[in-house]
Design a protein around this motif. Sequence first.
Motif, PDB file in Angstrom:
ATOM      1  N   ALA A 122     -80.421 -55.413 -54.377  1.00  0.00           N
ATOM      2  CA  ALA A 122     -81.704 -54.839 -53.960  1.00  0.00           C
ATOM      3  C   ALA A 122     -81.448 -53.551 -53.171  1.00  0.00           C
ATOM      4  N   PHE A 123     -81.701 -52.413 -53.821  1.00  0.00           N
ATOM      5  CA  PHE A 123     -81.487 -51.129 -53.143  1.00  0.00           C
ATOM      6  C   PHE A 123     -82.633 -50.799 -52.195  1.00  0.00           C
ATOM      7  N   LYS A 124     -83.814 -51.335 -52.461  1.00  0.00           N
ATOM      8  CA  LYS A 124     -84.994 -51.156 -51.602  1.00  0.00           C
ATOM      9  C   LYS A 124     -85.339 -49.679 -51.430  1.00  0.00           C
ATOM     10  N   THR A 125     -85.418 -48.975 -52.555  1.00  0.00           N
ATOM     11  CA  THR A 125     -85.745 -47.555 -52.510  1.00  0.00           C
ATOM     12  C   THR A 125     -87.109 -47.236 -53.113  1.00  0.00           C
ATOM     13  N   ILE A 126     -87.720 -48.208 -53.808  1.00  0.00           N
ATOM     14  CA  ILE A 126     -89.006 -47.942 -54.445  1.00  0.00           C
ATOM     15  C   ILE A 126     -89.871 -49.202 -54.384  1.00  0.00           C
TER      16      ILE A 126
END
Length: 332
Positions: A122-126
């Motif tokens: 989960a990069f949690k960028t969008i």
Amino acid sequence: MDSLTQIILGAAVGEAVLGKKVGNKAILYGAIAGTIPDFDVFASYFTDTVSALSIHRGFTHSIVFSLLFAPLFGWLVSRYETYKDFKGWSWLFFWALVTHPILDAHTTWGTQLFWPIDMRLAFKTIFVIDPLYTLPFLVFLILAMLQKRTSEKRRIYNYLGLTMSTLYLALTFVLKGVAFHKFEEALETQNIDYKQIDTRPSPLNTILWSANIETEDAYLLGNYSFFDTKSIEFETYPKHHEWLGKLKENEKVKRMIAISEGWYTINKVNGKLYYNDLRFGVMNFEKQSQNFVFKYQIDVDASGTVHFIEQEKTSRDGKKLMGDLWQRLKGN
């Protein structure tokens, strides 16, 4: 990401793989393949809340799933379509299937892309719905569909959509990095000792960012907009993990804690125990709001079985969130 976005991505990938040979059928099958991984949501109808959460974006969102099912779908389609190339159809399904979890990996929930390895990426960028990603992509896909199968313009429009959406995803990493630095600066300026920071974009945009900060006994929640002119303010939420008592040794509770990656608080209302997943924040920007996006009542029945009962949201919650979001996005 939302279903429309995944349909568009799958359709564009399908076009890139087989559009020149089968035309809009490549877009159709790519769109279908782009929705298949999300069939795991039906698990909620057959199992308990915690198990359904564990399953969501698990096996169907993995490289293994894409490798196993792409040849199957490719074989089925090649059996009844005029274009009989099994390899070509399998290649279309593989890329349309695998790009779905790759895109989802950029969201806060993330995916188990490397299943069966127990690791959620989960990069949690969008945010799961982002018009700046989806709408330009959709416009270029429609323009491509309107061109002849062999037209050079068709390929150009499709690749422009794929390129612009990919560049936007790359930009979100830069924006996340800037926001992360701003939160670090604010914590240092306010002399706040902390263990870790977790940042994510707020709904529908990448201008306003939210952060969870872990301290010894509490979590701090804060927001930062690129239009802010004042310092970042943090709201304190005591952990109260001790309120779980012996429930903390329950297997279902342990799984829930693992799902929320340890970002949770416990609170009591009228003698009832509630589990708040902090990864997605609250439904408004009120001071000390307890209206978390994911809030569960912990219920223990007569047999000692633990149940997590998700607290439903209303249309009023959604309207308030949109209003508060717009005001906060413009700056503090």
